[in-house]
Design an enzyme around this catalytic site. Structure first.
Site, PDB file in Angstrom:
ATOM      1  N   ASP A  23      45.540  22.975  42.699  1.00 31.42           N
ATOM      2  CA  ASP A  23      46.613  23.785  43.777  1.00 31.42           C
ATOM      3  C   ASP A  23      47.754  22.762  43.961  1.00 31.42           C
ATOM      4  O   ASP A  23      47.586  21.665  44.189  1.00 31.42           O
ATOM      5  CB  ASP A  23      45.639  23.665  44.871  1.00 31.42           C
ATOM      6  CG  ASP A  23      46.383  24.227  46.278  1.00 31.42           C
ATOM      7  OD1 ASP A  23      47.429  24.788  45.840  1.00 31.42           O
ATOM      8  OD2 ASP A  23      46.150  23.639  47.480  1.00 31.42           O
ATOM      9  N   ASP A  31      46.754  27.424  41.736  1.00 30.91           N
ATOM     10  CA  ASP A  31      47.905  28.163  41.368  1.00 30.91           C
ATOM     11  C   ASP A  31      48.497  27.877  39.931  1.00 30.91           C
ATOM     12  O   ASP A  31      48.164  27.022  39.369  1.00 30.91           O
ATOM     13  CB  ASP A  31      48.764  28.247  42.447  1.00 30.91           C
ATOM     14  CG  ASP A  31      49.094  26.782  42.725  1.00 30.91           C
ATOM     15  OD1 ASP A  31      49.500  25.918  41.864  1.00 30.91           O
ATOM     16  OD2 ASP A  31      49.108  26.257  44.085  1.00 30.91           O
ATOM     17  N   ASP A 100      43.507  37.838  30.593  1.00 31.97           N
ATOM     18  CA  ASP A 100      42.033  38.425  30.873  1.00 31.97           C
ATOM     19  C   ASP A 100      42.561  39.923  31.042  1.00 31.97           C
ATOM     20  O   ASP A 100      43.314  40.178  32.151  1.00 31.97           O
ATOM     21  CB  ASP A 100      41.494  37.888  32.135  1.00 31.97           C
ATOM     22  CG  ASP A 100      39.948  38.045  31.940  1.00 31.97           C
ATOM     23  OD1 ASP A 100      39.430  38.994  31.617  1.00 31.97           O
ATOM     24  OD2 ASP A 100      39.403  36.890  32.375  1.00 31.97           O
ATOM     25  N   ASP A 202      37.660  41.959  29.590  1.00 29.66           N
ATOM     26  CA  ASP A 202      36.267  42.203  30.495  1.00 29.66           C
ATOM     27  C   ASP A 202      35.611  43.284  30.164  1.00 29.66           C
ATOM     28  O   ASP A 202      35.977  44.499  30.238  1.00 29.66           O
ATOM     29  CB  ASP A 202      37.136  42.379  32.000  1.00 29.66           C
ATOM     30  CG  ASP A 202      36.031  42.030  33.064  1.00 29.66           C
ATOM     31  OD1 ASP A 202      35.553  40.723  33.159  1.00 29.66           O
ATOM     32  OD2 ASP A 202      35.632  42.904  33.827  1.00 29.66           O
ATOM     33  N   HIS A 332      33.086  30.993  33.708  1.00 27.40           N
ATOM     34  CA  HIS A 332      32.981  31.140  35.145  1.00 27.40           C
ATOM     35  C   HIS A 332      31.976  32.056  35.774  1.00 27.40           C
ATOM     36  O   HIS A 332      31.751  32.412  37.387  1.00 27.40           O
ATOM     37  CB  HIS A 332      34.300  31.976  35.731  1.00 27.40           C
ATOM     38  CG  HIS A 332      34.493  33.246  35.192  1.00 27.40           C
ATOM     39  ND1 HIS A 332      34.504  33.530  33.944  1.00 27.40           N
ATOM     40  CD2 HIS A 332      34.498  34.598  35.912  1.00 27.40           C
ATOM     41  CE1 HIS A 332      34.661  34.703  33.644  1.00 27.40           C
ATOM     42  NE2 HIS A 332      34.665  35.423  34.813  1.00 27.40           N
TER      43      HIS A 332
HETATM   44  C1  NOJ Z   1      33.039  39.994  34.000  1.00 30.47           C
HETATM   45  C2  NOJ Z   1      33.468  39.025  34.673  1.00 30.47           C
HETATM   46  O1  NOJ Z   1      33.590  37.775  33.889  1.00 30.47           O
HETATM   47  C3  NOJ Z   1      32.958  38.877  36.010  1.00 30.47           C
HETATM   48  O2  NOJ Z   1      33.357  37.600  36.517  1.00 30.47           O
HETATM   49  C4  NOJ Z   1      33.327  39.963  36.685  1.00 30.47           C
HETATM   50  O3  NOJ Z   1      32.840  39.794  38.084  1.00 30.47           O
HETATM   51  C5  NOJ Z   1      32.875  41.376  36.043  1.00 30.47           C
HETATM   52  N1  NOJ Z   1      33.150  41.221  34.666  1.00 30.47           N
HETATM   53  C6  NOJ Z   1      33.569  42.646  36.490  1.00 30.47           C
HETATM   54  O4  NOJ Z   1      34.896  42.512  36.399  1.00 30.47           O
END
Ligand code: NOJ
Length: 564
Positions: A23, A31, A100, A202, A332
Site C-alpha cells: 500500500d 495499490d 487477469d 478466470d 490467492h
Molecule cells: C477464480 C478466482 O481465482 C477466484 O478468486 C474467484 O473467486 C472466482 N474465480 C470467481 O471469479
C-alpha cells in the site's frame, strides 16, 4: 511431435494479489504505486512475468473478480495513468505483465447487466443468462453456487432468474451470444494494444453451458448440488477458445493460461496442444483437491505423498509430448504451500525450499504466489469477524445455520480458507509488516516479526535467495525447461524423486517429504557420470556428493546434475 521453444516455457511467473501486496498511500489497501515500488524487489528475485490479479473497476464483492468496467482501474488501486506507468516501469526492467481476464461473469454493476435487468426486450438482455422459474416458481435448476446457495437469483423487475455460478453480484455472461463474444475480444485487443503480455483467464472452461441448463444429478436429493457437469468443459468450449485465439490473441506474442477447475490431463492436452490454437497452458486443480473429501473443499482429508506423487507424475507424463503444464502449489484461492504440503513450524525454511525445488525442477511454467518466496504461512484468526473472503463467510453462515459449531468451522477455515493467502505481504518487522501506514483491510499474520522480506534479504541462506537460485538454474539450463520427465523410487513412502533428461545431461531430484531420514541410492546408470550438486537446502560435503547411497535429513532436497 517435438515441442517448440517458447519464452513462456522458459519463464517464471509471479502472481500479485494487488489488494494485499503493498500500500503506497496509507488507505490500508495495496495499490499500483505500491507495486511499482517493489518492481526492483521482483527483478532481484529474478522472475520474468507478473500476473496481476484483477485491477479493474469493481465493487469488490469478490475482491475484483467482479468487474464493473473492463477498461478502467479500481479507484482503490489508482488510475489508468498509474497502470500505464506500472507497465512502462515493468517493461523497462524486462518484466512482462499478464492481466487477469474475468469473462465468465461480470459484476452486476457492469453497465451491460444494469441494462440487461431493466426489461426483457432490452438490447443487453441476452448478454446474460435469464430464465423463468420452474412451474412452482423455484429456481430454473438445482445447481449450487461456488459461494453457497443457488446459482440463480430472482429479479423482481422482470420476474425472471439470472444465472451466477459465483456470487449473486457475479452474473454469468451469455457466451452463446456472438455479440458478447465480440465485446470480449475487442476488450482483449484493447489491452493487448496497450502492451500487456498476455492473460490469465478466470474459470475459462465454464463459459460454455449444456444447452437447456438441465438439473445436475442429485442421487441424495439435496436442495442444490454441484452443477459442474453442465458448465465445466461444455459442448462449445473448444470452439469459443479457438475463436478467442483467432480474434484476439494470434497476432500478438503473448502468453495465456486458462484457469480450469474440473479439467483432467486428457482435456488439458486438447486445450494446450499447439495445433489447436486455444491456450498455452491451464491451471488444473487435481493436486489441490487431494486433501478434500467427497463433500468438497471444506470436507477435510489428510494428504499423503503417494497420492500427490501419483497425480503430479500423471500430469507430467500426459503433457510431456504435447501441451504444456503450469506448475503451482498455491495462489490467492489456496492455503499457503508451506502450511499445506510442508511443515510450517520447525522445518518451515527447509520444507519451503524442498517444495519449491520439487515444483521448479518439473517440466512446465512455475508460478510463485506473493509471499511464497518468504515462506509465508497460513493464518489462524480467532474470530470469524477477522475474515473477509466471501466464500469463507457464506460457507460459515450456511453451516452455522445447519448446526455446525463455531470451533469446527474455524478449524476448516484455518486449514482451507482463501484468506490464508490474502493476508498482507510481510515486508519488514514494523507495524503491519510495513504493508501500510494505515489500517490494513485484513489483518497481517502475527508471525511477520520473524517472517518478512527485510530479514530474508539480509540472510544469504534465506528462502528468497533459494528461489533466486532456482530461477537462475531454469534460465541457464535447458534441461530444466525442456528435459523429459520420469519418476524414480515410485513406491517410496517418504521421498518424491524424479529425473529430467536432455541430450547428455540428467537431473536427479530427491525430495524428503517428511521429517524422517530416508535412504536414497543413485541409480546404477548414473553412478559413472560426472556428478555435481545442482541445488540443495542443506550443506552437502564434497565427498558425499560422490557417494551412491545416503540418508536425507528432514525435508532435505538434493538435485544432482549428471553428465554422461
Ligand atoms: C477464480 C478466482 O481465482 C477466484 O478468486 C474467484 O473467486 C472466482 N474465480 C470467481 O471469479
Amino acid at each position: 511431435m517435438q515441442q517448440s521453444k517458447q519464452w513462456w516455457k522458459e519463464s517464471v511467473v509471479y502472481q500479485i494479489y494487488p489488494r494485499s501486496f503493498n500500500d503506497s498511500n496509507g488507505d490500508g489497501i495495496g495499490d499500483l504505486q505500491g507495486i511499482i515500488e517493489k518492481l526492483d524487489y521482483l527483478k532481484k528475485l529474478g522472475v520474468d512475468v507478473i500476473w496481476l490479479s484483477p485491477v479493474y473497476k469493481s465493487p469488490n464483492d469478490d475482491n475484483g473478480y467482479d468487474i464493473s468496467d473492463y477498461q478502467n482501474i479500481m479507484d482503490e488501486f489508482g488510475t489508468m495513468k498509474d497502470w500505464d506507468q506500472l507497465l512502462a516501469e515493468a517493461h523497462k526492467r524486462g518484466l512482462k505483465i499478464i492481466m487477469d481476464l474475468v469473462v465468465n461473469h461480470s459484476s452486476d454493476e457492469h453497465k451491460w447487466f444494469v441494462e440487461s435487468r431493466k426489461s426483457k426486450d432490452n438490447p443487453y438482455r441476452d448478454y446474460y443468462i435469464w430464465r423463468p422459474g420452474k412451474e412452482d416458481g423455484s429456481e430454473p435448476n438445482n445447481w449450487e453456487s461456488a459461494f453457497s446457495g443457488s446459482t440463480w437469483e430472482y429479479d423482481e423487475t422482470t420476474e425472471e432468474y439470472y444465472l451466477h455460478i459465483f456470487s449473486k453480484k457475479q452474473p454469468d455472461l451469455n457466451w452463446e451470444n456472438p455479440t458478447v463474444r465480440q465485446e470480449v475480444y475487442d476488450m482483449m485487443r484493447w489491452w493487448l494494444d496497450k502492451g500487456v503480455d498476455g492473460f490469465r483467464m478466470d474459470v475459462i472452461n465454464f463459459i460454455s453451458k449444456t444447452p437447456g441448463l438441465p438439473d445436475a444429478d442429485n442421487p441424495e436429493g439435496k436442495k442444490y448440488v454441484n452443477g459442474g457437469e453442465h458448465f465445466m468443459n461444455g459442448p462449445r468450449i473448444h470452439e469459443f477458445l479457438h475463436e478467442m485465439y483467432v480474434e484476439a490473441i494470434k497476432d500478438y506474442d503473448v502468453m495465456t493460461v486458462g484457469e480450469m477447475p474440473g479439467v483432467g490431463p486428457k482435456e488439458a492436452v486438447d486445450y494446450t496442444k499447439e495445433e489447436n490454437e486455444e491456450v498455452n497452458m491451464v491451471f488444473q486443480f487435481e493436486h489441490v483437491d487431494l486433501d478434500s473429501g467427497p463433500g468438497g473443499k471444506w470436507d477435510l482429508r489428510p494428504l499423503n505423498l503417494a497420492d500427490l506423487r501419483e497425480n503430479l507424475v500423471k500430469w507430467q507424463k500426459a503433457l510431456e509430448k504435447q501441451g504444456w503444464n503450469s506448475l503451482y502449489m498455491n495462489n490467492h484461492d489456496q492455503p499457503r504451500m508451506v502450511s499445506r504440503f510442508g511443515h510450517d513450524g520447525k522445518y518451515r525454511e527447509e520444507s519451503a525450499k524442498m517444495l519449491a525445488t520439487l515444483l521448479h525442477m518439473m517440466r512446465g511454467t512455475p508460478y510463485i504466489y506473493q509471499g511464497e518466496e518468504l515462506g509465508m504461512t497460513n493464518v489462524a484468526f480467532e474470530s470469524i469477524d477477522e475474515y473477509k473472503d466471501i466464500e469463507t463467510l457464506n460457507m460459515y453462515n450456511e453451516k452455522r445455520e445447519e448446526g455446525l459449531s463455531n470451533e469446527e468451522l474455524l478449524k476448516k477455515i484455518h486449514i482451507k480458507g482463501r484468506d490464508n493467502a490474502r493476508t498482507p505481504v510481510q515486508w519488514d518487522d514494523s507495524d503491519h509488516a510495513g504493508f501500510t501506514t494505515g489500517t490494513p483491510w485484513i489483518k497481517v499474520n502475527p508471525n511477520y516479526r520473524e517472517i518478512n522480506a527485510k530479514q530474508a534479504l539480509e540472510d544469504s541462506e534465506s528462502i528468497f535467495y533459494y528461489y533466486q537460485n532456482l530461477i537462475n538454474l531454469r534460465h541457464n539450463h535447458d534441461v530444466v525447461v525442456y528435459g523429459s520427465f520420469d519418476v524414480l523410487m515410485e513406491d517410496d513412502e517418504d521421498v518424491f524423486a524424479y529425473k529430467r533428461e536432455l541430450a547428455d545431461e540428467t537431473l536427479l531430484v530427491y525430495c524428503n517429504f517428511y521429517d524422517g531420514k530416508p535412504r536414497v541410492e543413485i541409480p546404477a546408470e548414473f553412478r559413472e557420470g560426472d556428478r555435481s550438486l545442482f541445488i540443495s537446502n542443506y550443506k552437502v560435503d564434497r565427498d558425499e556428493v560422490q557417494s551412491n547411497e545416503f540418508l536425507l535429513k528432514p525435508y532435505e532436497v538434493r538435485v544432482y546434475h549428471v553428465k554422461k
